[in-house]
Design a protein around this motif. Structure first.
Motif, PDB file in Angstrom:
ATOM      1  N   LEU A   2       0.835  -1.192   0.000  1.00 30.86           N
ATOM      2  CA  LEU A   2       0.000   0.000   0.000  1.00 30.86           C
ATOM      3  C   LEU A   2       0.866   1.237   0.000  1.00 30.86           C
ATOM      4  CD1 LEU A   2      -2.622  -1.043   2.684  1.00 30.86           C
ATOM      5  CD2 LEU A   2      -2.884  -1.111   0.220  1.00 30.86           C
ATOM      6  N   ARG A  25      -3.828   3.192  -0.572  1.00 31.90           N
ATOM      7  CA  ARG A  25      -4.328   2.504  -1.758  1.00 31.90           C
ATOM      8  C   ARG A  25      -3.220   1.578  -2.248  1.00 31.90           C
ATOM      9  NH1 ARG A  25      -4.377   7.936  -5.101  1.00 31.90           N
ATOM     10  NH2 ARG A  25      -2.144   8.286  -5.211  1.00 31.90           N
ATOM     11  N   PRO A  26      -3.595   0.572  -3.039  1.00 32.07           N
ATOM     12  CA  PRO A  26      -2.562  -0.344  -3.545  1.00 32.07           C
ATOM     13  C   PRO A  26      -1.574   0.379  -4.464  1.00 32.07           C
ATOM     14  CG  PRO A  26      -4.768  -1.214  -3.939  1.00 32.07           C
ATOM     15  CD  PRO A  26      -4.928   0.192  -3.449  1.00 32.07           C
ATOM     16  N   THR A  27      -0.333  -0.057  -4.430  1.00 31.35           N
ATOM     17  CA  THR A  27       0.645   0.474  -5.373  1.00 31.35           C
ATOM     18  C   THR A  27       0.285  -0.057  -6.758  1.00 31.35           C
ATOM     19  OG1 THR A  27       2.119  -1.406  -5.087  1.00 31.35           O
ATOM     20  CG2 THR A  27       2.484   0.498  -3.636  1.00 31.35           C
ATOM     21  N   PRO A  28       0.731   0.607  -7.826  1.00 35.71           N
ATOM     22  CA  PRO A  28       0.432   0.097  -9.169  1.00 35.71           C
ATOM     23  C   PRO A  28       0.902  -1.346  -9.367  1.00 35.71           C
ATOM     24  CG  PRO A  28       1.260   2.328  -9.326  1.00 35.71           C
ATOM     25  CD  PRO A  28       1.409   1.903  -7.892  1.00 35.71           C
ATOM     26  N   ARG A  31      -1.535  -3.667  -7.541  1.00 36.33           N
ATOM     27  CA  ARG A  31      -2.826  -3.704  -8.230  1.00 36.33           C
ATOM     28  C   ARG A  31      -2.751  -4.584  -9.472  1.00 36.33           C
ATOM     29  NH1 ARG A  31      -5.256  -1.453 -12.330  1.00 36.33           N
ATOM     30  NH2 ARG A  31      -3.517  -0.135 -12.890  1.00 36.33           N
ATOM     31  N   LEU A  32      -1.685  -4.434 -10.264  1.00 30.67           N
ATOM     32  CA  LEU A  32      -1.536  -5.251 -11.471  1.00 30.67           C
ATOM     33  C   LEU A  32      -1.265  -6.720 -11.134  1.00 30.67           C
ATOM     34  CD1 LEU A  32       0.414  -2.801 -13.768  1.00 30.67           C
ATOM     35  CD2 LEU A  32      -1.944  -3.578 -14.024  1.00 30.67           C
ATOM     36  N   ALA A  34      -2.455  -8.242  -8.502  1.00 32.04           N
ATOM     37  CA  ALA A  34      -3.762  -8.771  -8.101  1.00 32.04           C
ATOM     38  C   ALA A  34      -4.638  -9.030  -9.326  1.00 32.04           C
ATOM     39  CB  ALA A  34      -4.451  -7.800  -7.144  1.00 32.04           C
ATOM     40  N   LEU A  35      -4.575  -8.145 -10.301  1.00 29.02           N
ATOM     41  CA  LEU A  35      -5.340  -8.339 -11.531  1.00 29.02           C
ATOM     42  C   LEU A  35      -4.843  -9.581 -12.274  1.00 29.02           C
ATOM     43  CD1 LEU A  35      -7.422  -7.423 -13.634  1.00 29.02           C
ATOM     44  CD2 LEU A  35      -5.632  -5.967 -14.628  1.00 29.02           C
ATOM     45  N   ASP A 132       2.536   0.176 -17.450  1.00 23.51           N
ATOM     46  CA  ASP A 132       1.453  -0.459 -16.708  1.00 23.51           C
ATOM     47  C   ASP A 132       0.163  -0.506 -17.525  1.00 23.51           C
ATOM     48  OD1 ASP A 132       3.157  -0.830 -14.590  1.00 23.51           O
ATOM     49  OD2 ASP A 132       2.428   0.900 -13.453  1.00 23.51           O
ATOM     50  N   GLU A 136      -1.798  -3.911 -18.405  1.00 28.40           N
ATOM     51  CA  GLU A 136      -3.187  -4.063 -17.986  1.00 28.40           C
ATOM     52  C   GLU A 136      -4.096  -4.373 -19.175  1.00 28.40           C
ATOM     53  OE1 GLU A 136      -6.679  -1.728 -15.479  1.00 28.40           O
ATOM     54  OE2 GLU A 136      -4.693  -0.825 -15.643  1.00 28.40           O
TER      55      GLU A 136
END
Length: 163
Positions: A2, A25-28, A31-32, A34-35, A132, A136
């Protein structure tokens, strides 16, 4: 992981109270990641039970990378997971541009999206598109086609990760 949200991004003047605790918030990268994991899980759930997973290997051959050894490591990892490795391997080499062009990565993803294999297996995030937004977009496209990108995971016992 985070990262803190700057105070000016959540300045909500309509609130009569101010949040005392910092917001995160999640770092980029997180987040990626997790995606990618979500796309992976959804693609595996779509595979008929009992059918073995087929993958292609992809290597971005930056300076000093032994391409054959990298593909062999990926194939060994896939076999250890019980996956079938497709005969076609994909390799990109740096072109000297600021943002490396990865036509073989595009082909590997199209191969997976076309149903020839279930996914693409790569060494790590460094092999993927450098921006990123592009990464994504690939993940979301593969998700729509029930395919995935998997990265090499450290395993315990008898691998280079344990030494």
């Amino acid at each position: 992981m985070l990262q803190p949200v700057p105070a000016d991004e959540f300045d909500e003047s309509w609130l009569w109270w101010r949040p005392r605790d910092a917001r995160f918030r999640p770092t980029p990268h997180a987040r990626l990641n997790a995606l990618r994991r979500s796309v992976f899980d959804d693609a595996l759930a779509a595979i008929k039970p009992g059918r073995r997973i087929k993958v292609s290997t992809y290597v971005f051959a930056d300076r000093g990378v032994d391409v054959d050894a990298a593909h062999a490591l990926l194939k060994q990892h896939a076999r250890e997971r019980g996956w079938i490795v497709h005969r076609e391997c994909f390799t990109d080499e740096p072109t000297g541009d600021l943002l490396p062009v990865r036509p073989q990565f595009n082909l590997a993803c199209r191969h997976a999206g076309g149903g020839f294999v279930d996914g693409v297996l790569a060494i790590d995030r460094g092999a993927m598109p450098s921006t990123d937004e592009a990464y994504e977009a690939y993940l979301r496209w593969l998700h729509r086609h029930r395919a995935f990108i998997a990265v090499l995971q450290p395993t315990v016992g008898g691998t280079q990760w344990t030494d």
